[in-house]
Write a protein that holds these residues in place. Structure first.
Motif, mmCIF file in Angstrom:
data_model
loop_
_atom_site.group_PDB
_atom_site.id
_atom_site.type_symbol
_atom_site.label_atom_id
_atom_site.label_comp_id
_atom_site.label_asym_id
_atom_site.label_seq_id
_atom_site.Cartn_x
_atom_site.Cartn_y
_atom_site.Cartn_z
ATOM 1 N N ASP A 186 -4.254 6.954 -1.260
ATOM 2 C CA ASP A 186 -3.921 5.576 -0.895
ATOM 3 C C ASP A 186 -4.100 4.708 -2.137
ATOM 4 N N THR A 187 -3.035 4.043 -2.568
ATOM 5 C CA THR A 187 -3.110 3.221 -3.767
ATOM 6 C C THR A 187 -2.277 1.962 -3.580
ATOM 7 N N ARG A 188 -2.632 0.902 -4.288
ATOM 8 C CA ARG A 188 -1.914 -0.369 -4.172
ATOM 9 C C ARG A 188 -0.897 -0.499 -5.292
ATOM 10 N N THR A 219 0.943 5.304 0.350
ATOM 11 C CA THR A 219 0.205 6.502 0.731
ATOM 12 C C THR A 219 1.114 7.704 0.541
ATOM 13 N N ASP A 235 0.864 -1.167 0.000
ATOM 14 C CA ASP A 235 0.000 0.000 0.000
ATOM 15 C C ASP A 235 0.906 1.224 0.000
#
Length: 395
Positions: free
Chosen positions: A109-111, A97, A95
């Motif tokens: 927030d991104t994967r 951020t 993850d």
């Protein structure tokens, strides 16, 4: 023999209770590797934040550093959620951020999925960093980011001339005070605008097929707020559809999307799209000379043919994959509903109505309660007044 084994097993268990945890059942090799990779990514993040190209390069590929160095970052951090060993090294799920300095109250927030290899001495390093699974791209995935700050805005592009990005900044800078004048100042009063190279690039940022956004000039990302939360919104431009608009149309679009940024913390699952989209259009058209028939041509055509809508549009009517005519009528219906509230109850009551609906977290009863509390009417009365308003304004 069975009894003997049990005695030894119990004895070993007792010994484990007396020794430190690392002596029995301590960290595995996988745990150790995960910790090493997490440490590597912590070093990489710190180097990026302090603009240390050498230290960043020591952790692996430099592509992201080159593409990201124009982005003013307040924070940047990875959290490893999974690690899989491969023949070449490992693949990490993480993850990510980050916050843009001066603009984001809450982080994006991104994967991400990272591939890693090891040197001959066993040190981990990053070979690639890309969006995970169905996650949308970030702008730097599409190329080197150019940043153009405005008085109230930050425009980020890939491949455009700075002069072209400054044109977006000027319109965003006009949008912010226009929104604050109608909605109020209880928001960041700043907006981040992403300008990809193409419709395909827009779709990549949103993680959806390009066909879903053909003809859509811009959208705003971000989750519904509530409880005082202010997510990190981004206005994402479709440069192809946006370029086809006139000067006023471009300004209306950016003001509309900026309204979504301002109202996000008061927009919940209880807020119907006719209200959120209609309110954004209402602020977008403030100060323009567009008449209802000019701004709502599809609905005007239907009303002129005797087809006055029986009810306000449902959320499903706002789907980008809907029939273009039906989609236009949905937006126009929401705009005229909000325009009616502003005209008959006043702009302040319209904003109060929006906020009142957003105090609820579930749809059933939210609009009905706000109609009675703020406007003093029942849903049936409101709908009847709106239908009459359409026939009066769209003649």
């Amino acid at each position: 023999m069975a009894g003997g084994r049990r005695v030894r097993s119990v004895g070993a268990m007792a010994l484990c209770l007396l020794l430190p945890l690392t002596a029995c059942g301590g960290p595995t090799a996988a745990d150790s590797a995960k910790g090493e990779v997490q440490h590597l990514l912590d070093l990489r993040s710190a180097a990026l934040l302090r603009h240390d190209a050498g230290a960043y390069g020591a952790t692996g590929a430099r592509t992201e550093y080159t593409r990201l160095r124009a982005l003013p970052l307040a924070s940047w951090a990875y959290r490893i959620t999974g690690l899989r060993r491969t023949a070449a090294g490992a693949t990490a799920d993480a993850d990510l951020t980050y916050r843009v300095a001066g603009y984001d109250r809450a982080p994006v927030d991104t994967r991400r999925t990272l591939t890693l290899a090891r040197t001959a001495s066993g040190t981990w390093y990053v070979t690639a960093d890309r969006p995970a699974g169905k996650s949308g791209q970030q702008l730097w995935d599409q190329g080197t980011v150019t940043a153009v700050p405005g008085a109230h805005s930050l425009v980020l592009g890939t491949g455009q001339a700075p002069a072209d990005l400054r044109a977006y900044a000027r319109m965003a800078d006009r949008a912010v005070p226009a929104v604050s004048g109608a909605w109020g100042t209880d928001w960041t009063r700043r907006v981040v605008v992403l300008v990809p190279k193409s419709l395909q690039g827009m779709a990549g940022l949103l993680g959806s097929p390009a066909a879903d956004y053909r003809g859509i000039a811009a959208v705003t990302t971000g989750e519904a707020g509530g409880a005082g939360q202010t997510p990190a919104d981004r206005v994402v431009i479709n440069p192809e559809a946006y370029a086809a608009l006139g000067t006023m149309g471009k300004q209306v679009v950016l003001t509309h999307e900026t309204t979504h940024v301002a109202t996000r913390a008061h927009t919940t699952a209880a807020t119907p799209l006719w209200l959120s989209e209609g309110y954004a259009d209402w602020i977008g058209y403030l100060g323009t000379d567009r008449t209802p028939t000019e701004a709502a041509p599809e609905l005007a055509r239907a009303v002129g043919d005797g087809h006055v809508p029986a009810a306000l549009p449902a959320d499903k009517d706002f789907g980008f994959t809907s029939d273009p005519t039906e989609l236009a009528r949905a937006y126009e219906s929401g705009w005229l509903a909000c325009r009616m509230i502003a005209a008959q109850w006043g702009p302040a009551r319209l904003a109060a109505f929006y906020r009142a609906v957003g105090t609820h977290t579930q749809r059933p009863g939210a609009v009905e309660a706000a109609l009675r509390q703020i406007l003093g009417v029942s849903p049936d009365t409101f709908t009847a007044r709106w239908r009459k308003y359409l026939t009066t304004e769209l003649r």
